[in-house]
Design a protein around this motif. Sequence first.
Motif, PDB file in Angstrom:
ATOM      1  N   HIS A  62       0.843  -1.194   0.000  1.00  0.00           N
ATOM      2  CA  HIS A  62       0.000   0.000   0.000  1.00  0.00           C
ATOM      3  C   HIS A  62       0.880   1.246   0.000  1.00  0.00           C
ATOM      4  N   ARG A  67       1.729  -5.933   3.374  1.00  0.00           N
ATOM      5  CA  ARG A  67       0.840  -6.927   3.964  1.00  0.00           C
ATOM      6  C   ARG A  67       1.295  -8.308   3.492  1.00  0.00           C
ATOM      7  N   ASN A  91      -5.457  -8.788   7.736  1.00  0.00           N
ATOM      8  CA  ASN A  91      -4.886  -7.847   6.773  1.00  0.00           C
ATOM      9  C   ASN A  91      -4.070  -6.785   7.497  1.00  0.00           C
ATOM     10  N   LYS A  92      -3.217  -7.252   8.394  1.00  0.00           N
ATOM     11  CA  LYS A  92      -2.329  -6.385   9.158  1.00  0.00           C
ATOM     12  C   LYS A  92      -1.299  -5.744   8.248  1.00  0.00           C
ATOM     13  N   LEU A  93      -1.153  -4.425   8.373  1.00  0.00           N
ATOM     14  CA  LEU A  93      -0.178  -3.687   7.582  1.00  0.00           C
ATOM     15  C   LEU A  93       1.054  -3.373   8.424  1.00  0.00           C
ATOM     16  N   PHE A 139       4.028  -0.802   8.383  1.00  0.00           N
ATOM     17  CA  PHE A 139       4.363   0.464   7.745  1.00  0.00           C
ATOM     18  C   PHE A 139       5.856   0.741   7.793  1.00  0.00           C
TER      19      PHE A 139
END
Lengths: 113, 112
Positions: A34, A93, A99-101, A103
Amino acid sequence: ILNVEQSPQSLHVQEGDSTNFTCSFPSSNFYALHWYRWETAKSPEALFVMTLNGDEKKKGRISATLNTKEGYSYLYIKGSQPEDSATYLCAFRSGGATNKLIFGTGTLLAVQP
Amino acid sequence: EAGVAQSPRYKIIEKRQSVAFWCNPISGHATLYWYQQILGQGPKLLIQFQNNGVVDDSQLPKDRFSAERLKGVDSTLKIQPAKLEDSAVYLCASSFFGETQYFGPGTRLLVL
């Protein structure tokens, strides 16, 4: 521990310059990458969600590419404008039940008129 | 469509005090997330809810942090007692069944 790295940490450019940032992520068990733009005092705004190796996405003057085999993504801004000034975050991910991101620390872009 | 709402936007407290943050996700979004972003770091997931059930709270410091989403809509995150290192931006996000997470403006917490 999954590590997502972004470079450079900060960037100062002149209006009209084109620029690009890098996001590095684990190349194994990839699910999605993302990109978000976060302007000061505002909500982080989703730019792109990329899932396929070789993906290229574009939104106005901003585009992104994805290489899942080597674990990197580039974000390009063509003809930077002062309103592009923000922190650009990428998030990785991995495949799995949630659906843990994860960063990166972000790239702070300042565009001077 | 209204975005994710958070309040308060800013909060200053002294260490050992308690504080609570509120989040109202986008209508219809079943999944809700709380992130902590410490200065110089990327946002870190504290807890993820699916409706009113917890999906992931592996990084929530449970000795002082708690969160609930009783009716599967609004959520509150509480810190009791606060420490200096809790100074951060607390972001709430929500998602529908798609991949994209939609973020609120965050609550900036300063612990003195």
